[in-house]
Design an enzyme around this catalytic site. Structure first.
Site, PDB file in Angstrom:
ATOM      1  N   CYS A 195       0.817  -1.225   0.000  1.00 29.50           N
ATOM      2  CA  CYS A 195       0.000   0.000   0.000  1.00 29.50           C
ATOM      3  C   CYS A 195       0.848   1.270   0.000  1.00 29.50           C
ATOM      4  O   CYS A 195       0.350   2.351  -0.317  1.00 29.50           O
ATOM      5  CB  CYS A 195      -0.944  -0.006   1.194  1.00 29.50           C
ATOM      6  SG  CYS A 195      -1.925  -1.511   1.256  1.00 29.50           S
ATOM      7  N   HIS A 209      -3.729   6.848   2.326  1.00 31.99           N
ATOM      8  CA  HIS A 209      -4.106   5.512   1.871  1.00 31.99           C
ATOM      9  C   HIS A 209      -5.489   5.177   2.437  1.00 31.99           C
ATOM     10  O   HIS A 209      -5.734   5.340   3.631  1.00 31.99           O
ATOM     11  CB  HIS A 209      -3.051   4.505   2.345  1.00 31.99           C
ATOM     12  CG  HIS A 209      -3.453   3.092   2.110  1.00 31.99           C
ATOM     13  ND1 HIS A 209      -3.970   2.675   0.913  1.00 31.99           N
ATOM     14  CD2 HIS A 209      -3.440   2.005   2.918  1.00 31.99           C
ATOM     15  CE1 HIS A 209      -4.257   1.379   0.992  1.00 31.99           C
ATOM     16  NE2 HIS A 209      -3.945   0.960   2.203  1.00 31.99           N
ATOM     17  N   ASN A 258     -10.159  -0.760  -0.138  1.00 32.35           N
ATOM     18  CA  ASN A 258      -8.704  -0.602  -0.101  1.00 32.35           C
ATOM     19  C   ASN A 258      -8.124  -1.116  -1.410  1.00 32.35           C
ATOM     20  O   ASN A 258      -8.172  -2.314  -1.681  1.00 32.35           O
ATOM     21  CB  ASN A 258      -8.169  -1.404   1.100  1.00 32.35           C
ATOM     22  CG  ASN A 258      -6.664  -1.326   1.252  1.00 32.35           C
ATOM     23  OD1 ASN A 258      -5.960  -0.904   0.328  1.00 32.35           O
ATOM     24  ND2 ASN A 258      -6.167  -1.742   2.411  1.00 32.35           N
TER      25      ASN A 258
HETATM   26  C1  LIG Z   1     -10.051  -6.100   9.692  1.00 32.02           C
HETATM   27  C2  LIG Z   1     -10.725  -5.144  10.677  1.00 32.02           C
HETATM   28  C3  LIG Z   1     -11.759  -4.299   9.941  1.00 32.02           C
HETATM   29  C4  LIG Z   1     -11.397  -5.922  11.765  1.00 32.02           C
HETATM   30  O1  LIG Z   1     -12.018  -5.038  12.671  1.00 32.02           O
HETATM   31  P1  LIG Z   1     -11.829  -5.276  14.226  1.00 32.02           P
HETATM   32  O2  LIG Z   1     -12.698  -4.305  14.910  1.00 32.02           O
HETATM   33  O3  LIG Z   1     -10.354  -5.219  14.507  1.00 32.02           O
HETATM   34  O4  LIG Z   1     -12.408  -6.699  14.389  1.00 32.02           O
HETATM   35  P2  LIG Z   1     -11.701  -7.933  15.098  1.00 32.02           P
HETATM   36  O5  LIG Z   1     -10.510  -8.364  14.330  1.00 32.02           O
HETATM   37  O6  LIG Z   1     -11.527  -7.534  16.524  1.00 32.02           O
HETATM   38  O7  LIG Z   1     -12.827  -9.001  14.953  1.00 32.02           O
HETATM   39  C5  LIG Z   1     -14.034  -8.891  15.666  1.00 32.02           C
HETATM   40  C6  LIG Z   1     -14.928 -10.025  15.243  1.00 32.02           C
HETATM   41  O8  LIG Z   1     -15.459  -9.754  13.931  1.00 32.02           O
HETATM   42  C7  LIG Z   1     -15.304 -10.902  13.115  1.00 32.02           C
HETATM   43  N1  LIG Z   1     -15.193 -10.509  11.724  1.00 32.02           N
HETATM   44  C8  LIG Z   1     -14.084 -10.321  10.990  1.00 32.02           C
HETATM   45  N2  LIG Z   1     -14.428  -9.970   9.746  1.00 32.02           N
HETATM   46  C9  LIG Z   1     -15.776  -9.933   9.703  1.00 32.02           C
HETATM   47  C10 LIG Z   1     -16.692  -9.615   8.693  1.00 32.02           C
HETATM   48  N3  LIG Z   1     -16.317  -9.271   7.453  1.00 32.02           N
HETATM   49  N4  LIG Z   1     -18.007  -9.653   9.001  1.00 32.02           N
HETATM   50  C11 LIG Z   1     -18.437  -9.992  10.239  1.00 32.02           C
HETATM   51  N5  LIG Z   1     -17.596 -10.301  11.238  1.00 32.02           N
HETATM   52  C12 LIG Z   1     -16.282 -10.257  10.959  1.00 32.02           C
HETATM   53  C13 LIG Z   1     -14.081 -11.565  13.637  1.00 32.02           C
HETATM   54  O9  LIG Z   1     -14.081 -12.944  13.269  1.00 32.02           O
HETATM   55  C14 LIG Z   1     -14.211 -11.377  15.129  1.00 32.02           C
HETATM   56  O10 LIG Z   1     -15.106 -12.343  15.627  1.00 32.02           O
HETATM   57  P3  LIG Z   1     -14.746 -13.109  16.981  1.00 32.02           P
HETATM   58  O11 LIG Z   1     -14.702 -12.024  18.026  1.00 32.02           O
HETATM   59  O12 LIG Z   1     -15.904 -14.037  17.128  1.00 32.02           O
HETATM   60  O13 LIG Z   1     -13.437 -13.758  16.748  1.00 32.02           O
HETATM   61  C15 LIG Z   1      -9.677  -4.208  11.322  1.00 32.02           C
HETATM   62  O14 LIG Z   1      -8.853  -4.939  12.185  1.00 32.02           O
HETATM   63  C16 LIG Z   1      -8.837  -3.517  10.319  1.00 32.02           C
HETATM   64  O15 LIG Z   1      -9.311  -2.690   9.563  1.00 32.02           O
HETATM   65  N6  LIG Z   1      -7.520  -3.797  10.316  1.00 32.02           N
HETATM   66  C17 LIG Z   1      -6.633  -3.205   9.380  1.00 32.02           C
HETATM   67  C18 LIG Z   1      -6.771  -3.932   8.112  1.00 32.02           C
HETATM   68  C19 LIG Z   1      -6.174  -3.193   6.968  1.00 32.02           C
HETATM   69  O16 LIG Z   1      -6.493  -2.052   6.764  1.00 32.02           O
HETATM   70  N7  LIG Z   1      -5.326  -3.874   6.227  1.00 32.02           N
HETATM   71  C20 LIG Z   1      -4.717  -3.365   5.097  1.00 32.02           C
HETATM   72  C21 LIG Z   1      -3.686  -2.398   5.506  1.00 32.02           C
HETATM   73  S1  LIG Z   1      -2.985  -1.760   4.119  1.00 32.02           S
END
Ligand SMILES: CC(C)(COP(=O)(O)OP(=O)(O)OC[C@H]1O[C@@H](n2cnc3c(N)ncnc32)[C@H](O)[C@@H]1OP(=O)(O)O)[C@@H](O)C(=O)NCCC(=O)NCCS
Length: 330
Positions: free
Chosen positions: A116, A257, A287
């Site tokens: 990214c 980004h 993204n």
């Molecule tokens: C991926 C992201 C949106 C997840 O959000 P979060 O608030 O951190 O959520 P968590 O990882 O704590 O997961 C919470 C729950 O949601 C669930 N979950 C994950 N994706 C899901 C989806 N698409 N729909 C529903 N539930 C989902 C998880 O399994 C977890 O369930 P559990 O508690 O039973 O294990 C967040 O971590 C994020 O944006 N991270 C950065 C990712 C990114 O930008 N990557 C590219 C960088 S360039």
């Protein structure tokens, strides 16, 4: 002697036509529009049709950018293509782009894999060549066809990403007080495994087993990425502002980004730059990794949001993990 500065004289973008909404994803994995919007801010993303390759999208973005700059493919001295979803592992996607747009042979064309952060790394490399006098006109591309490496059975990743291409057309200029003021690049390789495609490279060559185990798709530890993204993006923004003796209030526009709205809200608070100064489009494109900054900038420029003399901050972070910032006077 008058100082040469690198200016962005054209921007271009191309987004795939196919729209994949959160409602469409609800039919593929156990997720909901509500969850995706609340946790990420994304409502839909673009998915390229079969038969379209990364270089096809990149070529279109460069041609659009050249058009804005009033330049021809022949005028380019270098093509730098930021991508982690190349047409093929060999050769460089930039080589296909060079041929597709009809640039000349003495226009060296190569890829960089900074995920990214690819467009900021590309901007920085181009800036060095231009200020060093080795190139006058350079195309920097950020392009990704992530839908080909996403696991549409993995709700942790498939809801986040989309396909697209963006390009900066850069030119050396002696106009005083305009152009790139500084770029800042960082990598923390100890975190390389939190965002990766495990198989298909030398560490784990592609095999029937890797395909069965779905190891040729993007794997991510989302929470870890989130944590570092907020901290490092804010640090990179502060580094760029401080290096040029500005303060946060001096920044007119932020091209960040587009990974997650919550990340951007947290960064906005940490650096004390209000969100209304950010160009935002992740709601519509998700993204798009290295493509996200040049697509957002192109939209902002064409919508008249960027004015001559604006102080512009760019920030990005992604796999590597690699991150960076750039400060420029438009
Ligand atoms: C991926 C992201 C949106 C997840 O959000 P979060 O608030 O951190 O959520 P968590 O990882 O704590 O997961 C919470 C729950 O949601 C669930 N979950 C994950 N994706 C899901 C989806 N698409 N729909 C529903 N539930 C989902 C998880 O399994 C977890 O369930 P559990 O508690 O039973 O294990 C967040 O971590 C994020 O944006 N991270 C950065 C990712 C990114 O930008 N990557 C590219 C960088 S360039």
């Amino acid at each position: 002697m008058t100082e040469i500065r690198t200016r962005i004289v054209g921007t271009g973008s191309y987004v795939a036509e196919g729209v994949l909404t959160n409602a469409d994803l609800e039919k593929l994995v156990d997720t909901s529009d509500e969850w995706i919007v609340e946790r990420t801010g994304i409502r839909e993303r673009r998915i390229a049709k079969d038969g379209i390759a990364t270089s096809d999208m990149a070529a279109q973005a460069v041609l659009n950018g050249l058009d804005m700059a009033g330049l021809k493919p022949d005028d380019l001295d270098m093509i730098i293509c930021g991508t982690v979803t190349p047409d093929r592992p060999l050769p460089a996607t930039a080589a296909y782009v060079q041929h597709k747009i009809g640039a000349k042979n003495n226009c060296p064309s190569f890829d960089i894999a900074a995920a990214c952060a690819g467009s900021i790394y590309g901007l920085s490399i181009a800036d060095s060549f231009i200020r060093g006098g080795q190139a006058k006109n350079v195309a920097v591309i950020g392009v990704e066809l992530l839908s080909r490496v996403l696991d549409f059975e993995d709700r942790n990743t498939c809801v986040l990403f989309g396909d697209g291409a963006g390009a900066f057309i850069l030119r050396g200029d002696t106009a005083e007080n305009r152009g790139i003021l500084s770029t800042h690049k960082f990598t923390d390789g100890s975190l390389a495994n939190i965002l990766k495609i495990p198989a298909g490279g030398s560490a784990m060559p592609a095999s029937k087993q890797t395909v069965t185990d779905r190891l040729h798709y993007v794997h991510m530890e989302g929470r870890e990425v989130y944590r570092y993204a907020v901290r490092y993006l804010a640090d990179a923004a502060k580094a760029a502002i401080a290096a040029n003796d500005f303060s946060a209030e001096d920044v007119d526009i932020v091209v960040a980004h587009q990974a997650n709205m919550r990340i951007l809200e947290a960064v906005s608070k940490r650096v004390s730059i209000p969100l209304d100064k950010f160009i935002l489009n992740l709601e519509r494109f998700g993204n798009t990794s290295s493509a996200s900054i040049p697509i957002a900038l192109d939209e902002g420029v064409r919508a008249g949001r960027v004015n001559e003399g604006d102080l512009m901050l760019m920030i990005a972070l992604g796999g590597g993990i690699s991150w960076g910032s750039a400060l420029l006077r438009w």
